[in-house]
Enzyme design. Structure first.
Site, short mmCIF file in Angstrom:
data_model
loop_
_atom_site.label_atom_id
_atom_site.label_comp_id
_atom_site.label_asym_id
_atom_site.label_seq_id
_atom_site.Cartn_x
_atom_site.Cartn_y
_atom_site.Cartn_z
N HIS A 9 0.86 -1.18 0.00
CA HIS A 9 0.00 0.00 0.00
C HIS A 9 0.90 1.23 0.00
CE1 HIS A 9 -2.44 -3.19 1.81
NE2 HIS A 9 -3.52 -2.53 1.40
N HIS A 173 28.38 0.01 9.24
CA HIS A 173 27.17 0.76 8.88
C HIS A 173 26.27 -0.16 8.07
CE1 HIS A 173 28.88 1.37 4.79
NE2 HIS A 173 30.03 1.41 5.46
#
Length: 327
Positions: A9, A173
């Protein structure tokens, strides 16, 4: 390699696609289809059919949906039910970024969608964590089986294995914690740095950034050299992260037996020159990398696992030319 369609959605599927490619690199035969607020089921189905037609492999498709029972899920399931042989088209709901990254990694192994479902669902669940950690819901763990007499604390033979050694200014990271961890499959991440080992805040941040199931530690270079010779770590598959080429050289000269260095990121600072989008060097960096090369260390110059490697010799020549031109 099977195809992947992200369905949701709104723009969630597009956002996850962009985020996952930042971490794992551009993906072939992966598309995102969104149900917009002004669209109905028929509109979404048409877009889904167009997306399928755009794929190179339409025989094996894994649909990753945001929500079980929603319109994107229902329209994809309708297509599967209408397909004569739907066994090679599957849907998994509850899509999140760890699930998508795991599905990318699984594709490279040549498995079918049905063979990777367990892994991607497990990774999606492990990706749900709380910080501070003391607020994580506690799961009851089954009692550990009793140890056999005489089997405890036996040393492991051999030395630590290095599944990846990487130079990266940012150290641990997203691209490392997901993309490279999936590609290298370590059971421990070790940041090797004298500077970071003295910085309590950075050490804590690195520990918290570790992917689920793969602990991260920070050690000074001298300590890493001791670990490298300790037979108790013989079964450890470690990913080593260095902040600079100079730290990597010191570790190797101290006895850390690294045959290949992945060079992923060297940040720009005053006095350095940019040799590509992610690598900046000064004269010390150039000299250090040349020394590593002359010692027989091979280089794998890549930011993410599925990007094409660059030639280190050409990069060093470019860096030297730019440095000489600035004198």
């Amino acid at each position: 390699m099977f195809s992947i369609i992200l369905i949701s959605h709104g723009q969630m599927s597009q956002g996850i696609l962009h985020s996952s490619e930042m971490i794992f690199g551009k993906q072939e035969d992966v598309v995102a289809v969104s149900l917009n607020p002004d669209e109905g089921p028929d509109d979404f189905r048409k877009k889904l059919e167009e997306a399928i037609a755009s794929l190179g492999n339409t025989e094996k498709i894994l649909f990753l949906a945001d929500l079980w029972g929603g319109t994107p899920f229902n329209q994809a399931s309708n297509l599967i039910n209408e397909k004569e042989k739907g066994g090679d088209w599957l849907i998994t709901a509850g899509m999140n970024l760890p699930m998508v990254i795991e599905s990318y990694s699984a594709r490279f192994s040549g498995q079918d969608p049905k063979d990777v479902i367990k892994g991607i669902v497990g990774e999606a669940k492990k990706g749900v964590k709380v910080f501070p950690e003391e607020f994580n819901p506690q799961e009851e763990k089954p009692a550990a089986p009793a140890k056999k007499a005489g089997s405890a604390n036996l040393p492991t033979s051999g030395q630590i294995q290095y599944v990846l050694a990487r130079i990266d200014t940012r150290l641990l990271h997203g691209q490392v914690a997901t993309g490279w961890t999936k590609a290298a499959n370590p059971d421990r991440i070790i940041v090797v740095s004298d500077n970071v080992a003295k910085d309590k805040l950075r050490k804590n941040m690195i520990a918290q950034a570790a992917p689920s199931g793969v602990p991260a530690n920070t050690v000074p270079i001298k300590k890493m050299a001791e670990v490298a010779k300790d037979v108790r770590f013989g079964k450890t598959k470690a990913m080593l992260l260095f902040e600079t080429p100079e730290d990597a050289l010191k570790a190797i000269e101290s006895g850390v037996d690294i045959k290949e260095l992945n060079v992923g990121s060297m940040a720009y600072s005053n006095g350095k020159v940019n040799v590509n989008q992610v690598l900046a060097m000064d004269q010390e960096d150039v000299d250090t990398l040349k020394k590593l090369r002359d010692m027989g260390v091979k280089f794998d110059v890549r930011k993410v696992p599925n990007s094409s490697p660059e030639n280190m010799d050409e990069l060093l020549k470019k860096a030297q030319s730019l440095i000489d031109g600035n004198k």
